[in-house]
Design a protein around this motif. Sequence first.
Motif, short mmCIF file in Angstrom:
data_model
loop_
_atom_site.label_atom_id
_atom_site.label_comp_id
_atom_site.label_asym_id
_atom_site.label_seq_id
_atom_site.Cartn_x
_atom_site.Cartn_y
_atom_site.Cartn_z
N GLU A 76 68.88 28.05 64.89
CA GLU A 76 67.56 27.60 64.44
C GLU A 76 66.45 28.53 64.93
OE1 GLU A 76 66.68 25.29 62.28
OE2 GLU A 76 68.67 24.40 62.00
N HIS A 77 66.61 29.09 66.12
CA HIS A 77 65.62 30.02 66.66
C HIS A 77 65.59 31.34 65.88
CE1 HIS A 77 64.02 32.90 69.77
NE2 HIS A 77 63.08 31.98 69.71
N ARG A 78 66.76 31.82 65.50
CA ARG A 78 66.84 33.12 64.81
C ARG A 78 66.67 33.00 63.30
NH1 ARG A 78 67.68 33.37 69.74
NH2 ARG A 78 68.79 35.03 70.82
N LEU A 79 67.15 31.87 62.72
CA LEU A 79 67.25 31.78 61.26
C LEU A 79 66.56 30.57 60.64
CD1 LEU A 79 71.12 32.39 61.18
CD2 LEU A 79 69.35 34.12 60.78
N GLY A 80 66.16 29.61 61.44
CA GLY A 80 65.76 28.33 60.85
C GLY A 80 64.39 27.82 61.26
N ALA A 81 64.34 26.53 61.52
CA ALA A 81 63.10 25.80 61.74
C ALA A 81 62.33 26.25 62.97
CB ALA A 81 63.39 24.30 61.84
#
Length: 174
Positions: free
Chosen positions: A14-19
């Motif tokens: 989520e940190h690299r690709l998402g919310a």
Amino acid sequence: MLVENEVNLVALAEHRLGAARGQENFALIAYGPGVGMAVFLDGRLRRGRSGGAGELSYLPVGLEGGPYHRAIDTWTTASGDFLREGGPEALDRMAEVVAFGVVGACAVLDPGFVVLAGHHGRAGGAALAERVAERIGVAIPLPTRVVAAAVDGDPVVRGAVQVALERLLDQTFS
């Protein structure tokens, strides 16, 4: 060798690709079978002394007379698919239970940003996140944005791939 737990891998995804992309501080709380939390502070995943940072599931609660994970498991098992079967009332009840854990995390960490993940967090989506945000806004004075997880596919695998790629790049360029 690196060993990482599933919730931390979801938080990395989520940190690299998402919310949570671009967030330096956030908590990711996964509601599925059980409850888990990953903590990102100052742009780094924090694991604690023994790797147990964020084990929100052991929070003692009055709900169902035991730890938080039992309250979540008991309620979601009894409710089945709370969105399909219970409608808005069930979603409101789920938001109350989820908000309890989010308030605890925010009171201790003040992350300012919380991602709801796991089976139930993703199933509740933006509607659950909105309801949780309303409840924590009344409970604590710390401004906190609450969002639903956004990584497509299997976020555990996506997080593991991110870890592997970063380790490969570190070895290649060091």
